[in-house]
Design an enzyme around this catalytic site. Structure first.
Site, PDB file in Angstrom:
ATOM      1  N   HIS A  13       2.114  -2.778   2.318  1.00  0.00           N
ATOM      2  CA  HIS A  13       1.821  -2.570   3.663  1.00  0.00           C
ATOM      3  C   HIS A  13       0.659  -3.124   4.219  1.00  0.00           C
ATOM      4  O   HIS A  13      -0.406  -2.767   3.813  1.00  0.00           O
ATOM      5  CB  HIS A  13       1.850  -0.901   4.042  1.00  0.00           C
ATOM      6  CG  HIS A  13       1.750  -0.486   5.323  1.00  0.00           C
ATOM      7  ND1 HIS A  13       2.285   0.607   5.974  1.00  0.00           N
ATOM      8  CD2 HIS A  13       0.706  -0.897   6.361  1.00  0.00           C
ATOM      9  CE1 HIS A  13       1.885   0.630   7.179  1.00  0.00           C
ATOM     10  NE2 HIS A  13       1.229  -0.132   7.397  1.00  0.00           N
ATOM     11  N   HIS A  15      -1.519  -5.159   7.486  1.00  0.00           N
ATOM     12  CA  HIS A  15      -1.407  -6.084   8.836  1.00  0.00           C
ATOM     13  C   HIS A  15      -2.073  -7.159   8.703  1.00  0.00           C
ATOM     14  O   HIS A  15      -3.564  -7.272   8.182  1.00  0.00           O
ATOM     15  CB  HIS A  15      -2.301  -5.031   9.781  1.00  0.00           C
ATOM     16  CG  HIS A  15      -1.477  -3.790  10.117  1.00  0.00           C
ATOM     17  ND1 HIS A  15      -0.584  -3.646  11.022  1.00  0.00           N
ATOM     18  CD2 HIS A  15      -1.355  -2.594   9.248  1.00  0.00           C
ATOM     19  CE1 HIS A  15      -0.074  -2.339  10.842  1.00  0.00           C
ATOM     20  NE2 HIS A  15      -0.597  -1.781  10.085  1.00  0.00           N
ATOM     21  N   LEU A  16      -1.844  -8.154   9.120  1.00  0.00           N
ATOM     22  CA  LEU A  16      -2.445  -9.639   9.043  1.00  0.00           C
ATOM     23  C   LEU A  16      -2.791 -10.037  10.545  1.00  0.00           C
ATOM     24  O   LEU A  16      -3.603 -11.123  10.767  1.00  0.00           O
ATOM     25  CB  LEU A  16      -1.679 -10.865   8.591  1.00  0.00           C
ATOM     26  CG  LEU A  16      -1.626 -10.770   6.912  1.00  0.00           C
ATOM     27  CD1 LEU A  16      -0.353 -11.600   6.495  1.00  0.00           C
ATOM     28  CD2 LEU A  16      -2.753 -10.708   6.367  1.00  0.00           C
ATOM     29  N   HIS A 136       6.656   4.999   9.953  1.00  0.00           N
ATOM     30  CA  HIS A 136       5.478   5.599  10.238  1.00  0.00           C
ATOM     31  C   HIS A 136       5.710   7.020  10.563  1.00  0.00           C
ATOM     32  O   HIS A 136       6.128   7.335  11.561  1.00  0.00           O
ATOM     33  CB  HIS A 136       4.654   4.802  11.375  1.00  0.00           C
ATOM     34  CG  HIS A 136       3.505   5.556  11.778  1.00  0.00           C
ATOM     35  ND1 HIS A 136       2.219   4.667  11.540  1.00  0.00           N
ATOM     36  CD2 HIS A 136       2.937   6.563  12.182  1.00  0.00           C
ATOM     37  CE1 HIS A 136       1.139   5.594  12.042  1.00  0.00           C
ATOM     38  NE2 HIS A 136       1.603   6.683  12.514  1.00  0.00           N
ATOM     39  N   LEU A 219      -4.664   5.688  11.516  1.00  0.00           N
ATOM     40  CA  LEU A 219      -3.533   6.340  11.833  1.00  0.00           C
ATOM     41  C   LEU A 219      -2.618   6.048  10.685  1.00  0.00           C
ATOM     42  O   LEU A 219      -2.191   5.040  10.618  1.00  0.00           O
ATOM     43  CB  LEU A 219      -2.906   6.397  13.502  1.00  0.00           C
ATOM     44  CG  LEU A 219      -3.903   6.913  14.473  1.00  0.00           C
ATOM     45  CD1 LEU A 219      -3.369   6.377  15.718  1.00  0.00           C
ATOM     46  CD2 LEU A 219      -4.016   8.506  14.157  1.00  0.00           C
ATOM     47  N   ASP A 247      -2.243  -0.645   3.990  1.00  0.00           N
ATOM     48  CA  ASP A 247      -2.421  -0.577   5.271  1.00  0.00           C
ATOM     49  C   ASP A 247      -3.736  -1.113   6.038  1.00  0.00           C
ATOM     50  O   ASP A 247      -4.197  -0.527   6.739  1.00  0.00           O
ATOM     51  CB  ASP A 247      -2.283   0.910   5.689  1.00  0.00           C
ATOM     52  CG  ASP A 247      -1.993   1.190   7.361  1.00  0.00           C
ATOM     53  OD1 ASP A 247      -1.982   0.188   7.778  1.00  0.00           O
ATOM     54  OD2 ASP A 247      -2.221   2.364   7.884  1.00  0.00           O
ATOM     55  N   HIS A 251      -9.704  -4.755  12.923  1.00  0.00           N
ATOM     56  CA  HIS A 251      -9.933  -4.825  14.573  1.00  0.00           C
ATOM     57  C   HIS A 251     -11.400  -5.380  14.465  1.00  0.00           C
ATOM     58  O   HIS A 251     -12.430  -5.047  13.589  1.00  0.00           O
ATOM     59  CB  HIS A 251      -9.987  -3.286  14.899  1.00  0.00           C
ATOM     60  CG  HIS A 251      -8.662  -2.856  14.927  1.00  0.00           C
ATOM     61  ND1 HIS A 251      -7.521  -3.126  16.004  1.00  0.00           N
ATOM     62  CD2 HIS A 251      -7.922  -1.933  14.359  1.00  0.00           C
ATOM     63  CE1 HIS A 251      -6.679  -2.138  15.708  1.00  0.00           C
ATOM     64  NE2 HIS A 251      -6.647  -1.394  14.956  1.00  0.00           N
ATOM     65  N   ALA A 263      -7.417   2.302  15.964  1.00  0.00           N
ATOM     66  CA  ALA A 263      -7.311   3.068  14.776  1.00  0.00           C
ATOM     67  C   ALA A 263      -7.058   1.959  13.452  1.00  0.00           C
ATOM     68  O   ALA A 263      -6.107   1.124  13.921  1.00  0.00           O
ATOM     69  CB  ALA A 263      -6.091   3.994  14.536  1.00  0.00           C
TER      70      ALA A 263
END
Length: 347
Positions: A13, A15-16, A136, A219, A247, A251, A263
């Site tokens: 899991h 995020h790129l 999710h 989150l 996860d 940001h 989040a």
């Protein structure tokens, strides 16, 4: 134990993001991880196989020379997702899973599913073909307390969906509660769960005690200590239904440090050091490989990596940057609030 050799891990899991952020963060994953399930919540989201193919090309172009890394692509489930496109993408090997975001549950989830019945045609096809559904697991209705969202989702959405489509393979992503751990253990067929690095380390006190700390806000939000301990027990248990999904969610600082902060916690750079600390603390270093490198591939029907990495425990704390600089701006790195002594020396 001062050295630990494990198969090269995967992140189930991740995020790129895209553009300058993608180029700024990918090396922190590709340096040590062989594969990762890539989240599709871009703006606009990755909703078709064609979208996934072009996003994959952008990821491959950003991988530093000499790094061996395979992005595993997912599609963002909408109420209008085409079952034929999902099947074709899956059979071609491009699409590894489809992601269910309840609308409004997290970053860039406004295009998510509001009425699960409207997504049933594609979910039925996924059950027939064997496409995993990554969820999710939170409800987003205003009457549900944010700390109860996962438990209510299990009762009102996940369990009815599993009864309706028992052949659908479901990954309950970033499990944050004892309720989630217990549900997975009680329902052994076609259900597994990923656990993040940070949810093994922080509880909700990290966010709220002594002032609001936006860089611990994610989150699903971190819960009570009893839930953190349940997650730890699951992670170190060796149970094949639990595996690492960081996860890691970058940001830029201005979007975190504001009146309505985003989040997400950025952990890619020090996840393995944190995990080695956690597993050593729990007397379970011999089960770290199962959590990071074996259970996930088994669930997703992939072979474990043949390459290995070596973790070494140093006498002095390992340094890591407090922030990384990207073309998009600075990103704060997860601080586990304790010194880290384990580092990767071979990958």
């Amino acid at each position: 134990m001062q050295h630990l050799v494990i198969r090269r891990p995967d992140d189930w899991h991740l995020h790129l993001r895209d553009g300058g952020m993608l180029r700024g963060v990918i090396a922190d994953t590709s340096r040590h991880f062989a594969r990762a399930i890539i989240m599709p919540n871009l703006v606009p989201p990755v909703v078709t196989s064609a979208d996934a193919a072009t996003y994959r090309e952008r990821i491959l172009a950003a991988i530093p020379a000499g790094h061996r890394f395979e992005p595993l692509m997912t599609l963002y489930l909408t109420e209008g997702t085409d079952p034929d496109d999902v099947e074709e993408g899956f059979r071609s090997g491009l699409v590894k899973a489809v992601k269910l975001y309840p609308a409004g549950a997290t970053t860039n989830s406004s295009s998510g599913v509001r009425d699960i019945d409207k997504a049933m045609p594609v979910l039925e096809r996924m059950a027939e073909v064997g496409v995993p559904l990554c969820v999710h697991g939170e409800v987003t209705t205003a009457d549900v307390d944010i700390f109860d969202r996962e438990a209510v989702f299990i009762e009102t959405v996940l369990d009815p969906l599993r009864r309706r489509l028992p052949d659908l393979r479901i990954t309950m992503e970033h499990v944050t509660t004892k309720d989630g751990v217990d549900y997975i253990r009680e329902h052994a067929v076609n259900l597994a769960g990923s656990i993040t690095t940070h949810h093994l380390i922080i509880n909700r006190n990290a966010i709220l005690v002594g002032g609001i700390k936006p860089h611990y806000y994610c989150l699903p939000v971190a819960k009570r200590e009893m839930h953190r301990l349940a997650l730890r027990e699951a992670a170190i248990s060796g149970d094949v239904r639990f595996f690492l999904g960081t996860d890691s969610a970058p940001h830029v600082d201005p979007l975190k440090e504001c009146a309505c902060g985003c989040a997400g916690i950025y952990t890619s750079i020090n996840s393995l050091s944190c995990l080695a600390h956690v597993f050593e603390e729990e007397g379970a270093l011999d089960r770290l490989e199962a959590f990071t490198s074996l259970n996930g591939p088994a669930w997703y029907g992939l072979p474990p990596n043949e390459e290995t990495i070596t973790l070494r425990k140093q006498e002095e704390p390992v340094g890591y940057p407090a922030k990384i600089e990207t073309e998009a701006g600075p990103v704060t790195v997860f601080d586990p609030m304790f010194p880290l002594y384990w580092t990767v020396i071979e990958a």
